[in-house]
Scaffold this motif. Sequence first.
Motif, mmCIF file in Angstrom:
data_model
loop_
_atom_site.group_PDB
_atom_site.id
_atom_site.type_symbol
_atom_site.label_atom_id
_atom_site.label_comp_id
_atom_site.label_asym_id
_atom_site.label_seq_id
_atom_site.Cartn_x
_atom_site.Cartn_y
_atom_site.Cartn_z
ATOM 1 N N ARG A 77 48.105 46.123 41.551
ATOM 2 C CA ARG A 77 48.083 44.661 41.545
ATOM 3 C C ARG A 77 46.985 44.255 42.523
ATOM 4 O O ARG A 77 47.087 44.514 43.716
ATOM 5 C CB ARG A 77 49.435 44.119 41.986
ATOM 6 N N LEU A 78 45.932 43.635 42.016
ATOM 7 C CA LEU A 78 44.770 43.264 42.818
ATOM 8 C C LEU A 78 44.636 41.746 42.825
ATOM 9 O O LEU A 78 44.586 41.129 41.762
ATOM 10 C CB LEU A 78 43.504 43.900 42.244
ATOM 11 N N SER A 79 44.571 41.156 43.994
ATOM 12 C CA SER A 79 44.524 39.702 44.112
ATOM 13 C C SER A 79 43.122 39.211 44.446
ATOM 14 O O SER A 79 42.399 39.844 45.197
ATOM 15 C CB SER A 79 45.489 39.230 45.203
ATOM 16 N N GLY A 80 42.796 38.055 43.877
ATOM 17 C CA GLY A 80 41.514 37.413 44.162
ATOM 18 C C GLY A 80 40.400 37.995 43.330
ATOM 19 O O GLY A 80 40.618 38.862 42.481
ATOM 20 N N MET B 127 37.013 28.679 39.649
ATOM 21 C CA MET B 127 35.869 29.577 39.457
ATOM 22 C C MET B 127 36.245 31.048 39.633
ATOM 23 O O MET B 127 35.717 31.910 38.935
ATOM 24 C CB MET B 127 34.739 29.210 40.434
ATOM 25 N N ALA B 128 37.148 31.351 40.554
ATOM 26 C CA ALA B 128 37.538 32.750 40.773
ATOM 27 C C ALA B 128 38.173 33.326 39.512
ATOM 28 O O ALA B 128 37.904 34.469 39.136
ATOM 29 C CB ALA B 128 38.490 32.855 41.954
ATOM 30 N N PRO C 267 43.312 34.284 41.062
ATOM 31 C CA PRO C 267 43.709 35.223 40.026
ATOM 32 C C PRO C 267 44.335 36.489 40.606
ATOM 33 O O PRO C 267 44.039 36.883 41.725
ATOM 34 C CB PRO C 267 42.389 35.552 39.332
ATOM 35 N N THR C 268 45.202 37.099 39.810
ATOM 36 C CA THR C 268 45.774 38.408 40.118
ATOM 37 C C THR C 268 45.560 39.294 38.907
ATOM 38 O O THR C 268 45.816 38.880 37.782
ATOM 39 C CB THR C 268 47.273 38.295 40.445
ATOM 40 N N LEU C 269 45.062 40.495 39.160
ATOM 41 C CA LEU C 269 44.812 41.462 38.091
ATOM 42 C C LEU C 269 45.843 42.579 38.186
ATOM 43 O O LEU C 269 45.961 43.243 39.217
ATOM 44 C CB LEU C 269 43.405 42.035 38.215
ATOM 45 N N LEU D 232 35.388 33.982 36.959
ATOM 46 C CA LEU D 232 34.661 35.204 37.321
ATOM 47 C C LEU D 232 35.443 36.439 36.906
ATOM 48 O O LEU D 232 34.900 37.353 36.280
ATOM 49 C CB LEU D 232 34.397 35.230 38.831
ATOM 50 N N MET D 233 36.737 36.461 37.225
ATOM 51 C CA MET D 233 37.544 37.621 36.881
ATOM 52 C C MET D 233 37.742 37.751 35.376
ATOM 53 O O MET D 233 37.775 38.865 34.846
ATOM 54 C CB MET D 233 38.898 37.557 37.592
ATOM 55 N N ALA D 234 37.852 36.628 34.663
ATOM 56 C CA ALA D 234 37.989 36.683 33.201
ATOM 57 C C ALA D 234 36.768 37.355 32.584
ATOM 58 O O ALA D 234 36.888 38.182 31.674
ATOM 59 C CB ALA D 234 38.179 35.273 32.639
#
Length: 197
Positions: free
Chosen positions: A176-179, A92-93, A162-164, A96-98
């Motif tokens: 680099r942002l995680s979660g 789900m995370a 996820p990592t952005l 959400l990020m997608a």
Amino acid sequence: MRPSFKRTASNCRAALTSRTALASRGLGRWVVGLVVLVCVGCAAPASPREPTASRTGRPVDFAFQGPHGEPVRAEQLRGRRTLVLLLTTFDMASQLMAQRVNEWLHTAKPRINALGVVMEAPKYALFLETYQQTLQLDYPLALADHATLGGRGAFGDVSYIPTLLVLDSLGREVARLSGPVSDERIEDALADALPPP
């Protein structure tokens, strides 16, 4: 690394229980106030911004395959700031990020690029198109290669999904942002990716 809240609270309680001994020496309120300030400072949340990579670094270089085997290369995304989301299709995370990245694709000014890199084995390629259509994503998805899955690819070790990744217009990693991250953090990272005035 930030101390755990439980340990910090325990240390604060221990310091405050010795207040009577301190008061008898005339230090009383001043020391208790100082202990409270230190405890509050130690228990404060960590900065929401993660350290950013050097802008003098080399551009990230990658070549993945899309759902139908079409190439997805780093050069195709250069010229604009880019959000690269490392995700999986089953949590789900990541979903959400997608969707959050999709919103940024349509609202960011100046315009940005976006790419989703699915961190799953190649045998799951047939699910990419369905995933993209179900979430109504307007940016390409690609499957990570074996080097990327093993932490030896262009993005280095990816320990959280996820990592952005936020790339500047030259393709260099700026953040680099995680979660699941907030829009505010994404906005700050995109601002950091703008060329200097």
